[in-house]
Design a protein around this motif. Structure first.
Motif, PDB file in Angstrom:
ATOM      1  N   LEU A  32       0.827  -1.200   0.000  1.00 46.64           N
ATOM      2  CA  LEU A  32       0.000   0.000   0.000  1.00 46.64           C
ATOM      3  C   LEU A  32       0.866   1.256   0.000  1.00 46.64           C
ATOM      4  O   LEU A  32       1.207   1.791   1.046  1.00 46.64           O
ATOM      5  N   SER A  33       1.215   1.702  -1.181  1.00 42.04           N
ATOM      6  CA  SER A  33       1.996   2.921  -1.327  1.00 42.04           C
ATOM      7  C   SER A  33       1.030   4.096  -1.364  1.00 42.04           C
ATOM      8  O   SER A  33       0.157   4.163  -2.224  1.00 42.04           O
ATOM      9  N   LEU A  34       1.173   5.005  -0.418  1.00 42.37           N
ATOM     10  CA  LEU A  34       0.219   6.103  -0.281  1.00 42.37           C
ATOM     11  C   LEU A  34       0.583   7.335  -1.113  1.00 42.37           C
ATOM     12  O   LEU A  34      -0.281   8.136  -1.431  1.00 42.37           O
ATOM     13  N   VAL A  35       1.862   7.484  -1.434  1.00 40.64           N
ATOM     14  CA  VAL A  35       2.331   8.689  -2.126  1.00 40.64           C
ATOM     15  C   VAL A  35       3.287   8.268  -3.249  1.00 40.64           C
ATOM     16  O   VAL A  35       4.209   7.486  -3.014  1.00 40.64           O
ATOM     17  N   PRO A  36       3.082   8.790  -4.458  1.00 39.98           N
ATOM     18  CA  PRO A  36       4.018   8.484  -5.547  1.00 39.98           C
ATOM     19  C   PRO A  36       5.413   9.055  -5.241  1.00 39.98           C
ATOM     20  O   PRO A  36       5.566   9.928  -4.405  1.00 39.98           O
ATOM     21  N   ASN A  37       6.399   8.554  -5.909  1.00 42.92           N
ATOM     22  CA  ASN A  37       7.801   9.003  -5.819  1.00 42.92           C
ATOM     23  C   ASN A  37       8.517   8.528  -4.559  1.00 42.92           C
ATOM     24  O   ASN A  37       9.696   8.795  -4.402  1.00 42.92           O
ATOM     25  N   VAL A  38       7.819   7.886  -3.639  1.00 46.83           N
ATOM     26  CA  VAL A  38       8.480   7.320  -2.458  1.00 46.83           C
ATOM     27  C   VAL A  38       7.975   5.888  -2.265  1.00 46.83           C
ATOM     28  O   VAL A  38       7.443   5.536  -1.229  1.00 46.83           O
ATOM     29  N   SER A  39       8.178   5.064  -3.292  1.00 44.72           N
ATOM     30  CA  SER A  39       7.642   3.700  -3.275  1.00 44.72           C
ATOM     31  C   SER A  39       8.298   2.831  -2.203  1.00 44.72           C
ATOM     32  O   SER A  39       7.779   1.779  -1.853  1.00 44.72           O
ATOM     33  N   ASP A 142      22.784  12.569  -2.156  1.00 41.19           N
ATOM     34  CA  ASP A 142      23.159  13.753  -1.389  1.00 41.19           C
ATOM     35  C   ASP A 142      21.961  14.240  -0.569  1.00 41.19           C
ATOM     36  O   ASP A 142      20.825  14.183  -1.026  1.00 41.19           O
ATOM     37  N   ARG A 143      22.232  14.719   0.621  1.00 42.67           N
ATOM     38  CA  ARG A 143      21.165  15.189   1.518  1.00 42.67           C
ATOM     39  C   ARG A 143      20.363  16.331   0.869  1.00 42.67           C
ATOM     40  O   ARG A 143      19.143  16.400   1.026  1.00 42.67           O
ATOM     41  N   ASN A 144      21.008  17.220   0.138  1.00 41.71           N
ATOM     42  CA  ASN A 144      20.297  18.322  -0.522  1.00 41.71           C
ATOM     43  C   ASN A 144      19.312  17.796  -1.569  1.00 41.71           C
ATOM     44  O   ASN A 144      18.214  18.334  -1.710  1.00 41.71           O
ATOM     45  N   ILE A 145      19.719  16.761  -2.299  1.00 41.14           N
ATOM     46  CA  ILE A 145      18.812  16.155  -3.281  1.00 41.14           C
ATOM     47  C   ILE A 145      17.617  15.540  -2.566  1.00 41.14           C
ATOM     48  O   ILE A 145      16.468  15.688  -2.998  1.00 41.14           O
ATOM     49  N   MET A 146      17.897  14.878  -1.433  1.00 42.78           N
ATOM     50  CA  MET A 146      16.816  14.273  -0.669  1.00 42.78           C
ATOM     51  C   MET A 146      15.821  15.328  -0.216  1.00 42.78           C
ATOM     52  O   MET A 146      14.614  15.152  -0.358  1.00 42.78           O
ATOM     53  N   VAL A 147      16.322  16.414   0.335  1.00 44.14           N
ATOM     54  CA  VAL A 147      15.440  17.475   0.833  1.00 44.14           C
ATOM     55  C   VAL A 147      14.654  18.093  -0.322  1.00 44.14           C
ATOM     56  O   VAL A 147      13.443  18.304  -0.215  1.00 44.14           O
ATOM     57  N   ASP A 148      15.318  18.350  -1.436  1.00 43.02           N
ATOM     58  CA  ASP A 148      14.646  18.973  -2.578  1.00 43.02           C
ATOM     59  C   ASP A 148      13.611  18.054  -3.239  1.00 43.02           C
ATOM     60  O   ASP A 148      12.520  18.488  -3.593  1.00 43.02           O
ATOM     61  N   ASP A 149      13.970  16.778  -3.414  1.00 42.00           N
ATOM     62  CA  ASP A 149      13.136  15.873  -4.208  1.00 42.00           C
ATOM     63  C   ASP A 149      12.207  14.967  -3.396  1.00 42.00           C
ATOM     64  O   ASP A 149      11.167  14.547  -3.897  1.00 42.00           O
ATOM     65  N   TYR A 150      12.606  14.641  -2.173  1.00 41.03           N
ATOM     66  CA  TYR A 150      11.867  13.624  -1.424  1.00 41.03           C
ATOM     67  C   TYR A 150      11.181  14.115  -0.160  1.00 41.03           C
ATOM     68  O   TYR A 150      10.281  13.447   0.347  1.00 41.03           O
ATOM     69  N   LEU A 151      11.591  15.227   0.398  1.00 47.78           N
ATOM     70  CA  LEU A 151      11.079  15.620   1.707  1.00 47.78           C
ATOM     71  C   LEU A 151       9.567  15.853   1.712  1.00 47.78           C
ATOM     72  O   LEU A 151       8.864  15.347   2.585  1.00 47.78           O
ATOM     73  N   ILE A 152       9.056  16.584   0.730  1.00 48.67           N
ATOM     74  CA  ILE A 152       7.611  16.863   0.710  1.00 48.67           C
ATOM     75  C   ILE A 152       6.799  15.570   0.541  1.00 48.67           C
ATOM     76  O   ILE A 152       5.845  15.341   1.301  1.00 48.67           O
ATOM     77  N   PRO A 153       7.150  14.678  -0.396  1.00 52.37           N
ATOM     78  CA  PRO A 153       6.394  13.424  -0.478  1.00 52.37           C
ATOM     79  C   PRO A 153       6.510  12.572   0.797  1.00 52.37           C
ATOM     80  O   PRO A 153       5.539  11.928   1.199  1.00 52.37           O
ATOM     81  N   ILE A 154       7.677  12.585   1.445  1.00 46.84           N
ATOM     82  CA  ILE A 154       7.843  11.811   2.677  1.00 46.84           C
ATOM     83  C   ILE A 154       6.987  12.400   3.797  1.00 46.84           C
ATOM     84  O   ILE A 154       6.321  11.667   4.533  1.00 46.84           O
ATOM     85  N   LYS A 161      -0.218   8.452   6.723  1.00 47.89           N
ATOM     86  CA  LYS A 161      -0.050   7.192   7.461  1.00 47.89           C
ATOM     87  C   LYS A 161      -0.405   7.355   8.935  1.00 47.89           C
ATOM     88  O   LYS A 161      -1.191   6.574   9.479  1.00 47.89           O
ATOM     89  N   VAL A 162       0.167   8.345   9.572  1.00 52.49           N
ATOM     90  CA  VAL A 162      -0.084   8.537  11.000  1.00 52.49           C
ATOM     91  C   VAL A 162      -1.547   8.941  11.217  1.00 52.49           C
ATOM     92  O   VAL A 162      -2.178   8.499  12.183  1.00 52.49           O
ATOM     93  N   GLY A 163      -2.104   9.726  10.311  1.00 54.18           N
ATOM     94  CA  GLY A 163      -3.518  10.100  10.421  1.00 54.18           C
ATOM     95  C   GLY A 163      -4.441   8.894  10.349  1.00 54.18           C
ATOM     96  O   GLY A 163      -5.386   8.764  11.142  1.00 54.18           O
ATOM     97  N   ILE A 164      -4.179   7.985   9.413  1.00 52.70           N
ATOM     98  CA  ILE A 164      -4.973   6.760   9.312  1.00 52.70           C
ATOM     99  C   ILE A 164      -4.847   5.942  10.590  1.00 52.70           C
ATOM    100  O   ILE A 164      -5.834   5.457  11.150  1.00 52.70           O
ATOM    101  N   ASN A 165      -3.612   5.792  11.068  1.00 60.15           N
ATOM    102  CA  ASN A 165      -3.391   4.994  12.275  1.00 60.15           C
ATOM    103  C   ASN A 165      -4.074   5.601  13.494  1.00 60.15           C
ATOM    104  O   ASN A 165      -4.706   4.889  14.281  1.00 60.15           O
ATOM    105  N   VAL A 166      -3.970   6.918  13.664  1.00 63.06           N
ATOM    106  CA  VAL A 166      -4.617   7.583  14.802  1.00 63.06           C
ATOM    107  C   VAL A 166      -6.136   7.419  14.711  1.00 63.06           C
ATOM    108  O   VAL A 166      -6.798   7.134  15.714  1.00 63.06           O
TER     109      VAL A 166
END
Length: 177
Positions: A32-39, A142-154, A161-166
């Motif tokens: 169950l992948s909830l958000v694209p780009n962070v499979s 690189d951490r900068n790439i992670m923050v730029d490309d992945y942080l918002i989807p994560i 995820k936490v909202g569903i669980n709560v």
């Protein structure tokens, strides 16, 4: 008398570990992948059971259950190995420990709502920090790439995820606890 209480806690903990793992196993095979780009992040409902265990048995037992389930997951079905193991523990404990501590102050439904809100905020903050630290190592970027490309989807993934669980914990709280 104390040995009976200890045996009861150990037995209940083992049951919570088994139930949590079964839910993890089902979620793993449903992928169950909830958000694209962070499979590499998939929904896992084990926090529901572990938080209820924390409400019943306390925050320290919930931490132990989190470690136990995460370890079993790592050696059986995980595709993220040790990184996933560490992040599972951090993620679950960030929700469950504050919620359990707050709930044990006064055990009622209103306190459960406040406790889960505290756990929700804690989990979102902690997972944002730990994802910035660990995800670049896991993805070998690189951490900068992670923050730029992945942080918002994560962050979006963690909000959902936490909202569903709560929400599920609130639904199951009253009949179980």
């Amino acid at each position: 008398m104390k040995s009976n209480i200890l045996v009861k806690k150990i037995t209940m903990s083992a049951m919570f570990i088994a139930l949590s793992y079964v839910l993890t196993l089902v979620a793993h095979y449903l992928h169950l992948s909830l958000v694209p780009n962070v499979s590499f992040l998939t929904y896992d409902p084990k926090d529901i059971i572990i938080c209820i265990a924390g409400f019943v048995l306390g925050p320290y037992v919930a931490m132990g259950i989190s470690v136990g389930v995460s370890f079993i997951e790592m050696i059986t079905i995980s595709q993220t190995g040790f990184y996933g193991f560490v992040m599972n523990i951090f993620s679950t404990c960030a929700l469950v420990v504050p919620a359990s501590f707050v709930y044990h102050y006064r055990k009622n439904f209103f306190t459960a709502i406040l406790a889960l809100f505290a756990g929700y905020v804690s989990a979102l903050m902690m997972m944002s920090i730990w994802n910035i630290i660990i995800t670049p190592i896991y993805l070998d970027i690189d951490r900068n790439i992670m923050v730029d490309d992945y942080l918002i989807p994560i962050v979006l993934f963690n909000i959902i995820k936490v909202g569903i669980n709560v929400g599920c914990i609130l639904l199951l709280y009253k009949p179980i606890v």
